[in-house]
Design a protein around this motif. Structure first.
Motif, PDB file in Angstrom:
ATOM      1  N   VAL A 139       0.866  -1.182   0.000  1.00  0.00           N
ATOM      2  CA  VAL A 139       0.000   0.000   0.000  1.00  0.00           C
ATOM      3  C   VAL A 139       0.902   1.231   0.000  1.00  0.00           C
ATOM      4  N   HIS A 140       0.583   2.148  -0.874  1.00  0.00           N
ATOM      5  CA  HIS A 140       1.346   3.402  -1.000  1.00  0.00           C
ATOM      6  C   HIS A 140       0.424   4.488  -0.450  1.00  0.00           C
ATOM      7  N   ILE A 141       0.798   5.043   0.714  1.00  0.00           N
ATOM      8  CA  ILE A 141      -0.129   5.934   1.422  1.00  0.00           C
ATOM      9  C   ILE A 141       0.491   7.316   1.587  1.00  0.00           C
ATOM     10  N   GLY A 208       8.798   8.633  -2.761  1.00  0.00           N
ATOM     11  CA  GLY A 208       9.735   9.705  -3.137  1.00  0.00           C
ATOM     12  C   GLY A 208       9.118  11.077  -3.278  1.00  0.00           C
ATOM     13  N   GLY A 209       7.837  11.224  -2.930  1.00  0.00           N
ATOM     14  CA  GLY A 209       7.131  12.477  -3.216  1.00  0.00           C
ATOM     15  C   GLY A 209       7.638  13.679  -2.459  1.00  0.00           C
ATOM     16  N   GLY A 210       7.177  14.849  -2.902  1.00  0.00           N
ATOM     17  CA  GLY A 210       7.477  16.096  -2.210  1.00  0.00           C
ATOM     18  C   GLY A 210       8.802  16.719  -2.584  1.00  0.00           C
ATOM     19  N   ALA A 211       9.554  16.088  -3.463  1.00  0.00           N
ATOM     20  CA  ALA A 211      10.872  16.633  -3.817  1.00  0.00           C
ATOM     21  C   ALA A 211      10.716  17.821  -4.773  1.00  0.00           C
ATOM     22  N   GLU A 212       9.750  17.736  -5.652  1.00  0.00           N
ATOM     23  CA  GLU A 212       9.470  18.763  -6.685  1.00  0.00           C
ATOM     24  C   GLU A 212      10.743  19.066  -7.461  1.00  0.00           C
ATOM     25  N   ILE A 213      11.288  20.313  -7.323  1.00  0.00           N
ATOM     26  CA  ILE A 213      12.559  20.656  -7.979  1.00  0.00           C
ATOM     27  C   ILE A 213      13.433  21.291  -6.905  1.00  0.00           C
ATOM     28  N   ASP A 357      -6.050   9.846  -5.997  1.00  0.00           N
ATOM     29  CA  ASP A 357      -6.806  11.096  -5.864  1.00  0.00           C
ATOM     30  C   ASP A 357      -5.991  12.338  -6.198  1.00  0.00           C
ATOM     31  N   ILE A 358      -4.658  12.237  -6.220  1.00  0.00           N
ATOM     32  CA  ILE A 358      -3.826  13.447  -6.302  1.00  0.00           C
ATOM     33  C   ILE A 358      -3.882  14.078  -7.691  1.00  0.00           C
ATOM     34  N   THR A 359      -3.821  13.251  -8.706  1.00  0.00           N
ATOM     35  CA  THR A 359      -3.909  13.781 -10.073  1.00  0.00           C
ATOM     36  C   THR A 359      -4.747  12.838 -10.916  1.00  0.00           C
TER      37      THR A 359
HETATM   38  O1  V47 Z   1       4.577  14.817  -4.000  1.00  0.00           O
HETATM   39  C1  V47 Z   1       1.291  16.852  -7.123  1.00  0.00           C
HETATM   40  C2  V47 Z   1       3.257  15.276  -7.277  1.00  0.00           C
HETATM   41  C3  V47 Z   1       3.596  13.594  -5.820  1.00  0.00           C
HETATM   42  C4  V47 Z   1       0.858  17.125  -9.202  1.00  0.00           C
HETATM   43  O2  V47 Z   1       7.788   6.727  -4.507  1.00  0.00           O
HETATM   44  C5  V47 Z   1       1.886  16.202  -9.092  1.00  0.00           C
HETATM   45  O3  V47 Z   1       7.176   5.028  -5.708  1.00  0.00           O
HETATM   46  C6  V47 Z   1       1.967  15.974 -11.373  1.00  0.00           C
HETATM   47  O4  V47 Z   1       5.430  11.049  -5.186  1.00  0.00           O
HETATM   48  N1  V47 Z   1       0.988  16.891 -11.538  1.00  0.00           N
HETATM   49  C7  V47 Z   1       2.986  12.348  -5.235  1.00  0.00           C
HETATM   50  N2  V47 Z   1       2.452  15.631 -10.160  1.00  0.00           N
HETATM   51  C8  V47 Z   1       3.265  11.139  -6.104  1.00  0.00           C
HETATM   52  C9  V47 Z   1       4.569  10.481  -5.813  1.00  0.00           C
HETATM   53  C10 V47 Z   1       4.819   9.105  -6.272  1.00  0.00           C
HETATM   54  C11 V47 Z   1       4.037   8.553  -7.258  1.00  0.00           C
HETATM   55  C12 V47 Z   1       4.288   7.238  -7.659  1.00  0.00           C
HETATM   56  C13 V47 Z   1       5.269   6.488  -7.067  1.00  0.00           C
HETATM   57  C14 V47 Z   1       6.042   7.055  -6.063  1.00  0.00           C
HETATM   58  C15 V47 Z   1       7.078   6.227  -5.382  1.00  0.00           C
HETATM   59  C16 V47 Z   1       5.841   8.363  -5.667  1.00  0.00           C
HETATM   60  O5  V47 Z   1       2.842  13.984  -6.936  1.00  0.00           O
HETATM   61  C17 V47 Z   1       3.623  14.826  -4.993  1.00  0.00           C
HETATM   62  C18 V47 Z   1       3.921  15.879  -6.042  1.00  0.00           C
HETATM   63  O6  V47 Z   1       5.275  15.963  -6.292  1.00  0.00           O
HETATM   64  N3  V47 Z   1       2.147  16.085  -7.788  1.00  0.00           N
HETATM   65  N4  V47 Z   1       0.485  17.500  -7.973  1.00  0.00           N
HETATM   66  C19 V47 Z   1       0.409  17.476 -10.486  1.00  0.00           C
HETATM   67  N5  V47 Z   1      -0.564  18.382 -10.680  1.00  0.00           N
END
Ligand code: V47
Length: 414
Positions: A139-141, A208-213, A357-359
């Motif tokens: 589960v990826h939460i 890995g999320g939240g890194a952005e740039i 739900d995020i995108t």
């Molecule tokens: O942290 C938010 C990004 C991330 C948008 O680690 C967007 O295996 C595109 O990190 N368009 C969450 N991206 C998703 C993520 C992730 C996904 C799949 C696998 C793994 C992994 C990690 O989505 C957020 C943010 O950076 N995000 N809004 C958007 N409009």
């Protein structure tokens, strides 16, 4: 400058790739400026095949986004909902109670786009139980930074999932959420203490999320109030120190420039060098996230083109020579492009997903049910000329019979 660079040959970069030499920042920028997408893909595939042969990994997972309340207002994000003082109780997420008492999300494609919501621990545990019953290994939460939920909610969530579905790997909480937990914990805990408590409650790894740039200009323009690169690296470095594997992402195709993407990759590469040399764990995987503008404050931007997607995935493979896996997340690149990416440096596809739900690509409205079947994923991989191999979160091979599965017993996590 871009026009003149685009005409130059990539021969010297090709020689470096063939010799297994590390590419420089200037090499990365030149690759972005080049119009020779075929050569970039060929080079990325040399590296990909050197590391993984013809294998393309995929996983059977479920994404759970526990709340969309968030104290941040990131301009690229269409997911968050502000938490107003005196807000009405959260809208139910739409869980339905079946005749056997089991909770489920509405499966029809016509559920309305989410209003603000938060799951209870019991609802999350039930979703995890259902995921396990359907054969998921992970589960990826992740969720928004909720202003009211206490740290105990997140510990209880992990414990409840372990009790409901002991075999599931819990990959949860971006670095930004971990920093949030240090701030809401009473007494205030360090990053290490938060991670250790979550690990003791059942957390297996960090996404890995939240890194952005990793760039101050982009940070200040697009996600000013979010924890910056220092905090992100502190969390991942600490996780690696305590032996917890993590992933890394890059959100591209909004207001950043190609050279800033390369800087981002090099910062990750340097961190990975340190983790591999001095810490107990490291990054498993890099996931370039293709910006989806719809519904965000940056909604007027066009978003990345297919060529930018392919270049970014391929250049990631070339620049990040010390991160084992490059993942195409089909939710963001689309299933069609993720398939093509298997011949542009990617060796991994996430995943069956089910709900996200995020995108949502092509229309933010409507259901957030976004599911890929195992059969379709295998077919996409085979058609790309690759050999599908199911993996668990730590890249051990999974042997499956229906919903029942086991991991390769001898394999060490990669
Ligand atoms: O942290 C938010 C990004 C991330 C948008 O680690 C967007 O295996 C595109 O990190 N368009 C969450 N991206 C998703 C993520 C992730 C996904 C799949 C696998 C793994 C992994 C990690 O989505 C957020 C943010 O950076 N995000 N809004 C958007 N409009």
């Amino acid at each position: 400058m871009i026009a003149s660079l685009s005409a130059t040959s990539l021969e010297d970069i090709a020689e470096k790739v063939e010799a297994g030499e590390r590419l420089t920042h200037a090499d990365g920028v030149r690759l972005y400026c080049s119009r020779d997408i075929h050569e970039i893909g060929r080079l990325a595939n040399i590296v990909r095949e050197r590391q993984h042969g013809d294998i393309a990994y995929y996983n059977v997972n479920r994404h759970i986004n526990y709340t969309n309340y968030c104290v941040l207002r990131c301009k690229f994000c269409s997911f968050y909902r502000p938490y107003e003082k005196g807000d009405a109780p959260p809208h139910p997420r739409g869980l339905e109670v079946g005749h056997d008492g089991a909770l489920s999300l509405p499966m029809a494609g016509d559920a309305p786009k989410l209003n603000s919501y938060e799951y209870t621990v019991e609802e999350i545990a039930e979703l995890a139980r259902q995921a396990a019953a359907a054969g998921a290994t992970e589960v990826h939460i992740v969720g928004g930074l909720h202003p009211k939920l206490p740290f105990s909610y997140y510990l209880d969530m992990c414990r409840a999932i372990c009790a409901a579905a002991p075999k599931l790997h819990i990959k949860a909480f971006t670095a930004i959420e971990i920093i949030h937990f240090t701030r809401i914990s009473r007494p205030r805990l360090s990053i290490r203490e938060v991670l250790e408590r979550l690990r003791d409650a059942g957390l297996g790894s960090l996404p890995g999320g939240g890194a952005e740039i990793f760039d101050d200009r982009v940070h200040d323009e697009a996600y000013r109030n979010k924890v910056g690169e220092q905090g992100w690296f502190d969390v991942h470095g600490t996780a690696h120190e305590i032996g917890m594997y993590t992933n890394a992402t890059m959100l591209y195709g909004h207001i950043e420039r190609p050279e800033e993407r390369i800087t981002h990759m090099i910062k990750l590469r340097e961190h990975q060098d340190e983790s591999l040399a001095t810490r107990k764990a490291a990054f498993n995987c890099f996931i370039p996230l293709s910006f989806i503008p719809e519904g965000s404050e940056l909604g007027e931007l066009p978003g990345p083109t297919g060529l930018t997607d392919l270049k970014t995935l391929a250049i990631s493979r070339l620049m990040l020579d010390n991160i084992p896996h490059i993942k195409a997340f089909w939710i963001m690149q689309s299933a069609k492009l993720a398939q093509v990416a298997l011949n542009f440096g990617c060796d991994d596809m996430d995943g069956t997903v089910v709900w996200y739900d995020i995108t949502k690509r092509e229309g933010g409205a409507g259901s957030t049910h976004q599911e890929m079947t195992i059969e379709r994923m295998q077919a996409l991989i085979r058609e790309a000329g690759r050999v599908p191999v199911e993996r668990d979160t730590l890249y051990r091979r999974v042997f499956r019979q229906g919903a029942d599965w086991q991991v390769e017993s001898s394999a060490a996590p990669r």
